[in-house]
Motif scaffolding. Structure first.
Motif, PDB file in Angstrom:
ATOM      1  N   ARG A  26       0.817  -1.218   0.000  1.00 46.56           N
ATOM      2  CA  ARG A  26       0.000   0.000   0.000  1.00 46.56           C
ATOM      3  C   ARG A  26       0.849   1.265   0.000  1.00 46.56           C
ATOM      4  N   LEU A  27       1.934   1.234   0.776  1.00 51.28           N
ATOM      5  CA  LEU A  27       2.739   2.442   0.912  1.00 51.28           C
ATOM      6  C   LEU A  27       3.420   2.815  -0.399  1.00 51.28           C
ATOM      7  N   GLN A  28       4.049   1.829  -1.054  1.00 49.95           N
ATOM      8  CA  GLN A  28       4.747   2.163  -2.297  1.00 49.95           C
ATOM      9  C   GLN A  28       3.778   2.538  -3.418  1.00 49.95           C
ATOM     10  N   ALA A  29       2.561   1.923  -3.433  1.00 53.33           N
ATOM     11  CA  ALA A  29       1.576   2.294  -4.457  1.00 53.33           C
ATOM     12  C   ALA A  29       1.122   3.743  -4.276  1.00 53.33           C
ATOM     13  N   ALA A  30       0.809   4.110  -3.028  1.00 50.70           N
ATOM     14  CA  ALA A  30       0.378   5.485  -2.761  1.00 50.70           C
ATOM     15  C   ALA A  30       1.524   6.470  -3.001  1.00 50.70           C
ATOM     16  N   LEU A  31       2.724   6.052  -2.620  1.00 47.12           N
ATOM     17  CA  LEU A  31       3.890   6.912  -2.828  1.00 47.12           C
ATOM     18  C   LEU A  31       4.102   7.186  -4.316  1.00 47.12           C
ATOM     19  N   GLY A  32       3.965   6.134  -5.134  1.00 46.76           N
ATOM     20  CA  GLY A  32       4.124   6.315  -6.576  1.00 46.76           C
ATOM     21  C   GLY A  32       3.092   7.265  -7.149  1.00 46.76           C
ATOM     22  N   GLN A  33       1.833   7.113  -6.735  1.00 43.67           N
ATOM     23  CA  GLN A  33       0.775   8.005  -7.239  1.00 43.67           C
ATOM     24  C   GLN A  33       1.040   9.456  -6.852  1.00 43.67           C
ATOM     25  N   SER A  34       1.440   9.665  -5.602  1.00 41.14           N
ATOM     26  CA  SER A  34       1.688  11.040  -5.144  1.00 41.14           C
ATOM     27  C   SER A  34       2.898  11.647  -5.839  1.00 41.14           C
ATOM     28  N   LEU A  35       3.951  10.841  -6.039  1.00 36.94           N
ATOM     29  CA  LEU A  35       5.158  11.379  -6.677  1.00 36.94           C
ATOM     30  C   LEU A  35       4.905  11.761  -8.131  1.00 36.94           C
ATOM     31  N   VAL A  36       4.049  11.009  -8.816  1.00 35.70           N
ATOM     32  CA  VAL A  36       3.708  11.363 -10.201  1.00 35.70           C
ATOM     33  C   VAL A  36       3.009  12.720 -10.236  1.00 35.70           C
ATOM     34  N   VAL A  37       2.019  12.899  -9.361  1.00 31.63           N
ATOM     35  CA  VAL A  37       1.298  14.181  -9.306  1.00 31.63           C
ATOM     36  C   VAL A  37       2.244  15.313  -8.918  1.00 31.63           C
ATOM     37  N   TYR A  38       3.010  15.083  -7.878  1.00 33.61           N
ATOM     38  CA  TYR A  38       3.925  16.114  -7.369  1.00 33.61           C
ATOM     39  C   TYR A  38       4.988  16.471  -8.421  1.00 33.61           C
ATOM     40  N   GLY A  39       5.598  15.444  -9.007  1.00 28.98           N
ATOM     41  CA  GLY A  39       6.656  15.697  -9.992  1.00 28.98           C
ATOM     42  C   GLY A  39       6.141  16.418 -11.219  1.00 28.98           C
ATOM     43  N   THR A  40       4.944  16.032 -11.697  1.00 26.19           N
ATOM     44  CA  THR A  40       4.376  16.674 -12.890  1.00 26.19           C
ATOM     45  C   THR A  40       4.078  18.148 -12.621  1.00 26.19           C
ATOM     46  N   GLY A  41       3.411  18.430 -11.506  1.00 34.44           N
ATOM     47  CA  GLY A  41       3.068  19.819 -11.193  1.00 34.44           C
ATOM     48  C   GLY A  41       4.284  20.675 -10.922  1.00 34.44           C
ATOM     49  N   LEU A  42       5.259  20.114 -10.195  1.00 39.16           N
ATOM     50  CA  LEU A  42       6.455  20.894  -9.874  1.00 39.16           C
ATOM     51  C   LEU A  42       7.311  21.149 -11.111  1.00 39.16           C
ATOM     52  N   ALA A  43       7.446  20.151 -11.977  1.00 39.91           N
ATOM     53  CA  ALA A  43       8.226  20.343 -13.207  1.00 39.91           C
ATOM     54  C   ALA A  43       7.594  21.423 -14.080  1.00 39.91           C
ATOM     55  N   ALA A  44       6.271  21.402 -14.191  1.00 40.44           N
ATOM     56  CA  ALA A  44       5.588  22.440 -14.983  1.00 40.44           C
ATOM     57  C   ALA A  44       5.799  23.817 -14.354  1.00 40.44           C
ATOM     58  N   ALA A  45       5.781  23.881 -13.033  1.00 38.17           N
ATOM     59  CA  ALA A  45       5.991  25.170 -12.360  1.00 38.17           C
ATOM     60  C   ALA A  45       7.398  25.706 -12.614  1.00 38.17           C
ATOM     61  N   VAL A  46       8.385  24.824 -12.636  1.00 34.46           N
ATOM     62  CA  VAL A  46       9.767  25.256 -12.910  1.00 34.46           C
ATOM     63  C   VAL A  46       9.894  25.741 -14.348  1.00 34.46           C
ATOM     64  N   LEU A  47       9.316  24.982 -15.278  1.00 35.88           N
ATOM     65  CA  LEU A  47       9.428  25.329 -16.699  1.00 35.88           C
ATOM     66  C   LEU A  47       8.734  26.651 -17.019  1.00 35.88           C
ATOM     67  N   VAL A  48       7.669  26.966 -16.288  1.00 39.27           N
ATOM     68  CA  VAL A  48       6.942  28.223 -16.527  1.00 39.27           C
ATOM     69  C   VAL A  48       7.485  29.344 -15.637  1.00 39.27           C
ATOM     70  N   GLY A  49       7.733  29.035 -14.371  1.00 40.32           N
ATOM     71  CA  GLY A  49       8.063  30.078 -13.401  1.00 40.32           C
ATOM     72  C   GLY A  49       9.384  30.780 -13.657  1.00 40.32           C
ATOM     73  N   ILE A  50      10.425  30.019 -14.002  1.00 40.22           N
ATOM     74  CA  ILE A  50      11.735  30.652 -14.197  1.00 40.22           C
ATOM     75  C   ILE A  50      11.740  31.589 -15.405  1.00 40.22           C
ATOM     76  N   PRO A  51      11.263  31.159 -16.579  1.00 40.17           N
ATOM     77  CA  PRO A  51      11.237  32.112 -17.714  1.00 40.17           C
ATOM     78  C   PRO A  51      10.363  33.338 -17.460  1.00 40.17           C
ATOM     79  N   VAL A  52       9.203  33.137 -16.835  1.00 38.91           N
ATOM     80  CA  VAL A  52       8.318  34.290 -16.582  1.00 38.91           C
ATOM     81  C   VAL A  52       8.988  35.270 -15.618  1.00 38.91           C
ATOM     82  N   GLY A  53       9.575  34.757 -14.536  1.00 35.14           N
ATOM     83  CA  GLY A  53      10.259  35.633 -13.585  1.00 35.14           C
ATOM     84  C   GLY A  53      11.441  36.342 -14.207  1.00 35.14           C
ATOM     85  N   ALA A  54      12.193  35.620 -15.063  1.00 37.93           N
ATOM     86  CA  ALA A  54      13.348  36.241 -15.731  1.00 37.93           C
ATOM     87  C   ALA A  54      12.900  37.330 -16.698  1.00 37.93           C
ATOM     88  N   LEU A  55      11.793  37.098 -17.393  1.00 35.80           N
ATOM     89  CA  LEU A  55      11.273  38.125 -18.309  1.00 35.80           C
ATOM     90  C   LEU A  55      10.791  39.355 -17.537  1.00 35.80           C
TER      91      LEU A  55
END
Length: 262
Positions: free
Chosen positions: A61-90
């Motif tokens: 149960r723990l590794q299944a839930a961990l995998g689901q959460s990491l996918v959500v977390y990694g996807t959202g955080l990666a998108a935030a980095v890809l958008v946030g740094i260029p926008v802030g630099a501009l």
């Protein structure tokens, strides 16, 4: 560059590790005392929590839930980095653009992201896309604002010196402005990573109940406190790993700055 004459000596990595382990032992002692003092088993002992962690792991149960959460977390955080740094630099690089939009960015940053969840669910449903957007909205604002502040704090004298040598704007931006903004940027990434992790749990509670957030709700509602503490510690461990990784990356990328860190 070293902190020569500063009167301070850097703390060794071994000493720091021992201090942290000692503090961890102190926290475990407090935890054990609280578990023995608080009635009705509201706080499980460290041993009971370890047994619950082993049981959840053996059941998968723990590794299944961990995998689901990491996918959500990694996807959202990666998108935030890809958008946030260029926008802030501009925003920092083009002053008129920054002054035009910063009031709206600050307004959006001050708005609780929970307010957007019903709209996100209506638009995207209850799946991973909605969860990733909720994580993105939480993580992107600190990244934008800290990158913006870092670029605004650039060393104008150094830039003028580079201009006098014929350096192009792109070279100045890539070799002076962005490296100078690195400490601000890393702070923004750390804040974004922390808020993104919080929003991961919020997303898993408000949309389809899955991942670590789903287990947190399940065990909290049924007062299975040992399992509940396992999930809380798993979330804390993810946060520590991510923020410490960013700090190590900052140390490696900014060796040219004052090297007085452990």
């Amino acid at each position: 560059m070293t902190a020569v004459g500063s009167g301070r000596r850097p703390t060794g990595a071994g000493t720091l590790l021992l201090l942290r382990l000692g503090f961890l032992a102190f926290l475990l002692l407090l935890w054990w005392l609280a578990s023995a003092t608080v009635p009705r088993g509201l706080i499980p002992s460290p041993a009971a929590t370890a047994e619950a962690a082993a049981r959840l792991w053996s059941e998968g149960r723990l590794q299944a839930a961990l995998g689901q959460s990491l996918v959500v977390y990694g996807t959202g955080l990666a998108a935030a980095v890809l958008v946030g740094i260029p926008v802030g630099a501009l925003m920092g690089g083009i002053r008129l653009f920054g002054r035009t939009v910063d009031i709206f960015v600050f307004a959006l940053a001050a708005t609780p992201r929970v307010a957007f969840i019903p709209l996100i669910i209506v638009l995207l449903g209850l799946g991973i896309e909605a969860k990733a957007v909720i994580v993105f909205l939480g993580a992107v604002m600190p990244i934008i604002l800290n990158t913006y502040a870092g670029v605004l704090a650039r060393d104008e004298e150094l830039i003028e010196m580079a201009r006098s040598t014929g350096a192009s704007p792109a070279r100045i931006y890539g070799h002076i402005v962005l490296p100078g903004a690195l400490p601000f940027l890393v702070v923004g990434l750390r804040l974004g990573a922390t808020i993104g992790l919080i929003n991961t749990v919020v997303a898993e509670l408000y949309t389809a109940v899955t991942g670590l957030g789903g287990l947190l709700a399940l065990y909290g509602n049924t007062f299975r406190m040992a399992e509940y503490f396992v999930i809380v510690l798993a979330l804390a461990t993810i946060g520590v790993i991510v923020t410490e990784s960013l700090r190590l990356a900052e140390t490696r990328l900014s060796r040219w700055r004052i090297a007085d860190r452990p």
